[in-house]
Write a protein that holds these residues in place. Sequence first.
Motif, PDB file in Angstrom:
ATOM      1  N   UNK A  20      15.198   6.279  -0.872  1.00  0.00           N
ATOM      2  CA  UNK A  20      14.932   7.690  -0.628  1.00  0.00           C
ATOM      3  C   UNK A  20      16.160   8.406  -0.069  1.00  0.00           C
ATOM      4  N   UNK A  21      16.937   7.699   0.755  1.00  0.00           N
ATOM      5  CA  UNK A  21      18.164   8.286   1.308  1.00  0.00           C
ATOM      6  C   UNK A  21      19.177   8.563   0.213  1.00  0.00           C
ATOM      7  N   UNK A  22      19.259   7.650  -0.756  1.00  0.00           N
ATOM      8  CA  UNK A  22      20.221   7.813  -1.855  1.00  0.00           C
ATOM      9  C   UNK A  22      19.770   8.847  -2.868  1.00  0.00           C
ATOM     10  N   UNK A  23      18.474   9.186  -2.884  1.00  0.00           N
ATOM     11  CA  UNK A  23      17.944  10.139  -3.867  1.00  0.00           C
ATOM     12  C   UNK A  23      17.075  11.170  -3.145  1.00  0.00           C
ATOM     13  N   UNK A  24      17.677  12.030  -2.319  1.00  0.00           N
ATOM     14  CA  UNK A  24      16.885  12.923  -1.460  1.00  0.00           C
ATOM     15  C   UNK A  24      16.038  13.940  -2.208  1.00  0.00           C
ATOM     16  N   UNK A  25      16.334  14.210  -3.483  1.00  0.00           N
ATOM     17  CA  UNK A  25      15.538  15.181  -4.229  1.00  0.00           C
ATOM     18  C   UNK A  25      14.289  14.558  -4.847  1.00  0.00           C
ATOM     19  N   UNK A  26      14.179  13.243  -4.762  1.00  0.00           N
ATOM     20  CA  UNK A  26      13.039  12.552  -5.371  1.00  0.00           C
ATOM     21  C   UNK A  26      11.831  12.592  -4.451  1.00  0.00           C
ATOM     22  N   UNK A  27      10.650  12.647  -5.047  1.00  0.00           N
ATOM     23  CA  UNK A  27       9.400  12.430  -4.334  1.00  0.00           C
ATOM     24  C   UNK A  27       8.923  11.031  -4.681  1.00  0.00           C
ATOM     25  N   UNK A  28       8.727  10.179  -3.674  1.00  0.00           N
ATOM     26  CA  UNK A  28       8.439   8.771  -3.909  1.00  0.00           C
ATOM     27  C   UNK A  28       7.178   8.377  -3.149  1.00  0.00           C
ATOM     28  N   UNK A  29       6.125   8.006  -3.886  1.00  0.00           N
ATOM     29  CA  UNK A  29       4.884   7.544  -3.284  1.00  0.00           C
ATOM     30  C   UNK A  29       4.632   6.101  -3.698  1.00  0.00           C
ATOM     31  N   UNK A  30       4.050   5.323  -2.784  1.00  0.00           N
ATOM     32  CA  UNK A  30       3.962   3.878  -2.947  1.00  0.00           C
ATOM     33  C   UNK A  30       2.526   3.399  -2.757  1.00  0.00           C
ATOM     34  N   UNK A  31       2.100   2.494  -3.633  1.00  0.00           N
ATOM     35  CA  UNK A  31       0.880   1.705  -3.441  1.00  0.00           C
ATOM     36  C   UNK A  31       1.325   0.251  -3.285  1.00  0.00           C
ATOM     37  N   UNK A  32       0.828  -0.422  -2.244  1.00  0.00           N
ATOM     38  CA  UNK A  32       1.216  -1.812  -1.991  1.00  0.00           C
ATOM     39  C   UNK A  32       0.064  -2.726  -2.360  1.00  0.00           C
ATOM     40  N   UNK A  33       0.344  -3.735  -3.179  1.00  0.00           N
ATOM     41  CA  UNK A  33      -0.676  -4.676  -3.636  1.00  0.00           C
ATOM     42  C   UNK A  33      -0.786  -5.819  -2.625  1.00  0.00           C
ATOM     43  N   UNK A  34      -1.477  -5.570  -1.513  1.00  0.00           N
ATOM     44  CA  UNK A  34      -1.469  -6.495  -0.385  1.00  0.00           C
ATOM     45  C   UNK A  34      -2.129  -7.839  -0.687  1.00  0.00           C
ATOM     46  N   UNK A  35      -2.893  -7.936  -1.742  1.00  0.00           N
ATOM     47  CA  UNK A  35      -3.590  -9.195  -2.040  1.00  0.00           C
ATOM     48  C   UNK A  35      -2.751 -10.137  -2.900  1.00  0.00           C
ATOM     49  N   UNK A  36      -1.411  -9.961  -2.865  1.00  0.00           N
ATOM     50  CA  UNK A  36      -0.520 -10.778  -3.686  1.00  0.00           C
ATOM     51  C   UNK A  36       0.455 -11.598  -2.843  1.00  0.00           C
ATOM     52  N   UNK A  37       0.006 -12.135  -1.715  1.00  0.00           N
ATOM     53  CA  UNK A  37       0.841 -13.042  -0.947  1.00  0.00           C
ATOM     54  C   UNK A  37       1.760 -12.350   0.046  1.00  0.00           C
ATOM     55  N   UNK A  38       2.802 -13.077   0.483  1.00  0.00           N
ATOM     56  CA  UNK A  38       3.688 -12.595   1.534  1.00  0.00           C
ATOM     57  C   UNK A  38       4.671 -11.531   1.073  1.00  0.00           C
TER      58      UNK A  38
END
Length: 228
Positions: A20-38
């Motif tokens: 995000x720091x390298x691409x400040x004009x981007x909008x970045x949203x995240x979904x984390x697949x927590x049921x896939x291990x460490x």
Amino acid sequence: MGLVAEFEITCEALPLVEVATATPAATMEVDIQFNHGNRPPFIVHVTRDPADAVEDAFDTSSFVAEYTLIGRAGSTSRYQILPAVGFEAQLGEHIADLSGLRALATTDAIIERICVTPTGWIQRGWFADRDAFAEFSEFWQQNAGFTLRRLTRDGDPEAPGDGLTDPQREALRTAYEMGHYEIPQSASLDDVAAELGITASSLSERLRRAQTRLIETTVGTTWPPLPE
């Protein structure tokens, strides 16, 4: 009764903050697949035109082991990212209380939205009760930075526009102030896009997403159900 909270965690060591720091004009949203291990995979939704700069940032990120472009729709690209390290390895040098970090995984909470910024994460989540929220917020207050943006009980009506990203708010405000919504229109889509320094197609998608969210939090929740 449960709580719904939107808050900002200020911690530059959080995953993908360097992207995000390298691409400040981007909008970045995240979904984390927590049921896939460490090292759970991340599904990342990036709104930016062009996407090359984001992929360049993925290539140089110490967090990203590999990424796959899943698809594109307009100016939004969706990626699956496989992390090079787990959360504890990523944050271990920056957070002293790793046992507390592990404990957060068992908190009675569901984080439904993560927006990555150059300074950390903006999250929106549901918490079973005030104790669950206190456990979460106190950890980040003690180990990073924590700013509460909004806290309501579940079932309370949301304020119009709740859940808009900062770029969406900026796009709506700029379009309104320039007269894009006036009749007759005094600023075209191209005019507003030039003011924001983005393409007209990126602006169009940003406005549509923002307008959809406004409808969802105003008339969308008050109208009677449509007949089947």
